[in-house]
Enzyme design. Sequence first.
Site, PDB file in Angstrom:
ATOM      1  N   LYS A  18      -2.060   1.501  -4.741  1.00 14.72           N
ATOM      2  CA  LYS A  18      -1.281   0.252  -4.726  1.00 14.72           C
ATOM      3  C   LYS A  18      -1.298  -0.408  -3.358  1.00 14.72           C
ATOM      4  CE  LYS A  18       2.456   2.256  -6.234  1.00 14.72           C
ATOM      5  NZ  LYS A  18       1.848   3.602  -6.438  1.00 14.72           N
ATOM      6  N   GLY A  42       3.560   6.873   0.649  1.00 15.43           N
ATOM      7  CA  GLY A  42       2.617   6.387   1.642  1.00 15.43           C
ATOM      8  C   GLY A  42       1.608   5.449   1.018  1.00 15.43           C
ATOM      9  N   HIS A  43       1.584   4.201   1.478  1.00 13.30           N
ATOM     10  CA  HIS A  43       0.600   3.232   0.995  1.00 13.30           C
ATOM     11  C   HIS A  43      -0.484   3.079   2.058  1.00 13.30           C
ATOM     12  CE1 HIS A  43       3.628   1.262  -2.009  1.00 13.30           C
ATOM     13  NE2 HIS A  43       3.279   2.478  -2.321  1.00 13.30           N
ATOM     14  N   THR A  44      -1.695   3.469   1.718  1.00 12.52           N
ATOM     15  CA  THR A  44      -2.798   3.477   2.677  1.00 12.52           C
ATOM     16  C   THR A  44      -3.650   2.227   2.512  1.00 12.52           C
ATOM     17  OG1 THR A  44      -2.849   5.897   2.621  1.00 12.52           O
ATOM     18  CG2 THR A  44      -4.791   4.775   3.502  1.00 12.52           C
ATOM     19  N   SER A 415     -11.711  -1.543  -7.837  1.00 11.19           N
ATOM     20  CA  SER A 415     -11.942  -1.170  -6.448  1.00 11.19           C
ATOM     21  C   SER A 415     -13.127  -0.223  -6.375  1.00 11.19           C
ATOM     22  CB  SER A 415     -10.698  -0.494  -5.864  1.00 11.19           C
ATOM     23  OG  SER A 415     -10.975   0.040  -4.579  1.00 11.19           O
TER      24      SER A 415
END
Length: 443
Positions: A18, A42-44, A415
């Site tokens: 996300k 954690g959004h990387t 993606s």
Amino acid sequence: MKASCVIVIGAQWGDEGKGKVVDLLAGRFAWIARYQGGHNAGHTVVIGGRKYVLQLIPCGILRGQGSPRAVIGNGVVVDPQALVTEIATLEAAGIEVKGRLFISRRAHVILPYHRMIELAAESAPGRVKIGTTSRGIGPAYEDKMGRRGLRIFDLYDRGLLRAHITNALAEKNAIAAALYGSAPLDPGQIFETYVALSEQIRPYVAETALLLNRAADRGESILLEGAQGVLLDIDHGTYPFVTSSSTTAGGACIGTSLAPTRITGALGVSKAYCTRVGGGPFPTEENGPRADELRQRGNEFGSVTGRPRRVGWFDAPLVRYAVMLNGLDSLILTKLDVLDSLERIPVCVAYRGLSEGSMPTSVAEWEQVEPVYQELPGWQCSTEGITDYAQLPPRARAYLEFLGQQAGVDIGMISTGPERDQTILLPHSRLAGMLDGAAVTAS
């Protein structure tokens, strides 16, 4: 014109990518708002080879000076120390935060005793391990629902703050010592620490409900960003192996103070396979060499904890469930390139013995689930970095079309790598139309 207000939801157990999706979409929106969870999520995001890991601040902040503005909504539980550290890290990287980040004064605060209780309980002998990050998120939500929580706004009433910490620790220290043998925490030290932290975050504190609703009234577009995924929702997930908040579309309204009538769309994010962190049911889990290959190729290790993720195959019944619960308009598939080397790719299309649309309710029922698989041929060539759908190998396109059919939802974006530009937007998808509308209201 009605403002575009779109929710981005994890359609599996979280970690679907996300962060990259929100960062990619953020350029079309005037506001990005986080609506639930804490700094366990954690959004990387990878931009130009540089990796950013955001835990509380919405990913849209990485878009640079000016728009979009970022909001931490009232549904989030905030550890002030983690927030201060994250702001400092962004500023050190040259990302402007002041004047662009707004924190709800109604958001609840994580205190050291929340971490103490969670860590001790999760480590206690004989306890079923939920697999939490032991960062105090669950106990903070417990105090919120028990009407004994502390909100951001309350930090600035020093008398209330001191009394709250003193009274809470009288109870929490006794519980931790009696049940887990934990050493007591010092209320005076915590008070002084949180006074200092409150001053550091004071410039960002705002009445975000008013900010967002006025923005919507002006026709400005808003993207609502969740943490975790649908199957970790406190009500609809694989209980009790869930998070402590509402990760579904309904949680977005509660966690930002935007009415349901403001919402114009919902997007689901799913990997082209499936992963899970921590304990709990996982019907399509794979073990052995193929699992190791998926884990290594997908870099399936927690962005916050570093824990190796459990890996498995795309679970269409779970995604159909997410589509139903959230009214998803479009699905965004991530990490297609991770499957490039596989000769055959299993896809779970049903659960044997369960009626269509039905989901197990208890852990015992989940343990009885038997996935029904259909294997598709792999493409065994690289898809990494492809940005044109027509350039994908025919078997990769067939795989994606099959997933869309099985999930019962339009696939709008794919993606093909970690970088922002390693993405395919399908021009005739429902997502493309939503983004065109958002861009108009963001201008």
